[in-house]
Write an enzyme that holds these catalytic residues in place. Sequence first.
Site, short mmCIF file in Angstrom:
data_model
loop_
_atom_site.label_atom_id
_atom_site.label_comp_id
_atom_site.label_asym_id
_atom_site.label_seq_id
_atom_site.Cartn_x
_atom_site.Cartn_y
_atom_site.Cartn_z
N PHE A 124 0.75 -1.22 0.05
CA PHE A 124 -0.09 0.08 -0.12
C PHE A 124 0.94 1.13 0.16
CE2 PHE A 124 -2.49 3.51 1.92
CZ PHE A 124 -3.66 3.57 1.01
N ASP A 209 9.12 3.02 1.80
CA ASP A 209 8.07 3.27 2.17
C ASP A 209 7.74 3.21 3.64
OD1 ASP A 209 5.44 4.50 2.86
OD2 ASP A 209 4.52 3.48 0.93
N LYS A 238 2.32 9.82 8.46
CA LYS A 238 1.67 9.43 9.55
C LYS A 238 2.04 10.18 10.86
CE LYS A 238 -1.25 5.65 7.70
NZ LYS A 238 -0.56 5.24 6.58
C1 LIG Z 1 -1.00 5.38 4.79
C2 LIG Z 1 0.13 5.01 4.00
C3 LIG Z 1 0.25 5.80 2.70
C4 LIG Z 1 -0.53 6.95 2.33
O1 LIG Z 1 -0.55 8.00 3.55
P1 LIG Z 1 -1.72 9.01 3.19
O2 LIG Z 1 -1.40 10.01 4.31
O3 LIG Z 1 -2.97 8.27 3.65
O4 LIG Z 1 -1.71 9.68 1.94
C5 LIG Z 1 1.31 5.40 2.01
N1 LIG Z 1 2.14 4.38 2.36
C6 LIG Z 1 2.19 3.74 3.47
C7 LIG Z 1 2.97 2.66 3.96
C8 LIG Z 1 0.97 3.77 4.37
O5 LIG Z 1 0.81 3.27 5.42
#
Ligand SMILES: *Cc1c(COP(=O)(O)O)cnc(C)c1O
Length: 385
Positions: A124, A209, A238
């Site tokens: 994701f 990521d 986050k």
């Molecule tokens: C939550 C998340 C995103 C996206 O972040 P948003 O602030 O919702 O755009 C991207 N990569 C990972 C691994 C995430 O957990």
Amino acid sequence: MPTYARADLEFVRGEGPYLFDADGQKYLDFASGIAVTTLGHNHPRLVAALKSASEGVWHTSNLVHIPTQEALAALLVVNSFADTVFFGNSGAEAVECCIKVARKYHSANGHPERFRIITFGSAFHGRTLATLAAGNQAKHLDGFGPKVDGFDQVPFGDIAALEAAITPATAAIMVEPIQGESGIRVPADTFLPALRGIADREGILLIFDEVQSGVGRTGKLFAHEHWGVTPDVMAVAKALGGGLPIGACLATEQAAQGMVAGTHGSTFGGNPLSTAVALAVLEEVTKPGFLESVEQAGALLRDGLEKLKAKHGNKITEVRGKGLFLGLQCTGEPGVVIDELRRHGMLTVIAGDNVVRLLPPLIVTEEHIAEALSKLDQALSATSF
Ligand SMILES: *Cc1c(COP(=O)(O)O)cnc(C)c1O
């Protein structure tokens, strides 16, 4: 728009790891707004940072210097592999910036044909068009037109498939060191070091990521530190703002060499309010002893979860994760456990692969963990799959 199936709950007050609704009903918050409220609710240091920033200049744009942004970037650089940072407002924007850095790197080196990025199954990376293509989840892409080109996907953990997918058009490999949304999936210890070796051998960039796993969640400042490897480019978001929207793309000077003036931008990115709070968050998380306490709290919670697994073996198949980035894999629908937990006054988050995600704020004490384990025990006893 009704894009969320929301729980029938709303909160009027927060204090540490607790949230309170209008009736005064108290909830133990092991969701943290999906790994965001790292230091809990209403943290005195963060409240003070925001109050003070709110009396200063709210917004100027990135056409001028922003002192708190520069201080935050410096602290991120001192505490990571990175030499340079770009700020946006969300995780998806941070990942988009990583994608652009990788493409621009090869283009600036005379290889614009090297633009493809290899990602991994059940990843994701966000909900913008490019990050959706990177994640490659059919349920997220459906109905949104042609998928953005430039992403190739192989199974998570599969080095042979990765080797086979590399072509002269490959620019980078992008991976979550621990997959969050798809169920707190921790790779084999050989996986990230193997990716680093392949990237070096092929002259391609390695992107991590760490939007969900970063900023102390796993007991290290960044999850990749568990495996002793560093990326060339990394997305963080986050937890970074402790509840204020902010995202960051960190990179080495070498990887970011193409990102010269005019190549990328954001009106709000690195805004004085969000960076003042993020600076306070990062100063707290990097304080001596803080990450050790996260590791200890994580070990205590994990130990308790293993005992619950032994007791409720017909309902739990596995305890996964690192630090306070933990998942309970259920034999049935995890939403049933989550609803039961909510009735017992505790908040958690669902994840893929039948997992209940436990994402407490990093300030939880032994008492909060004991309370969580007791609520989990009651909720699991009340659950029948
Ligand atoms: C939550 C998340 C995103 C996206 O972040 P948003 O602030 O919702 O755009 C991207 N990569 C990972 C691994 C995430 O957990």
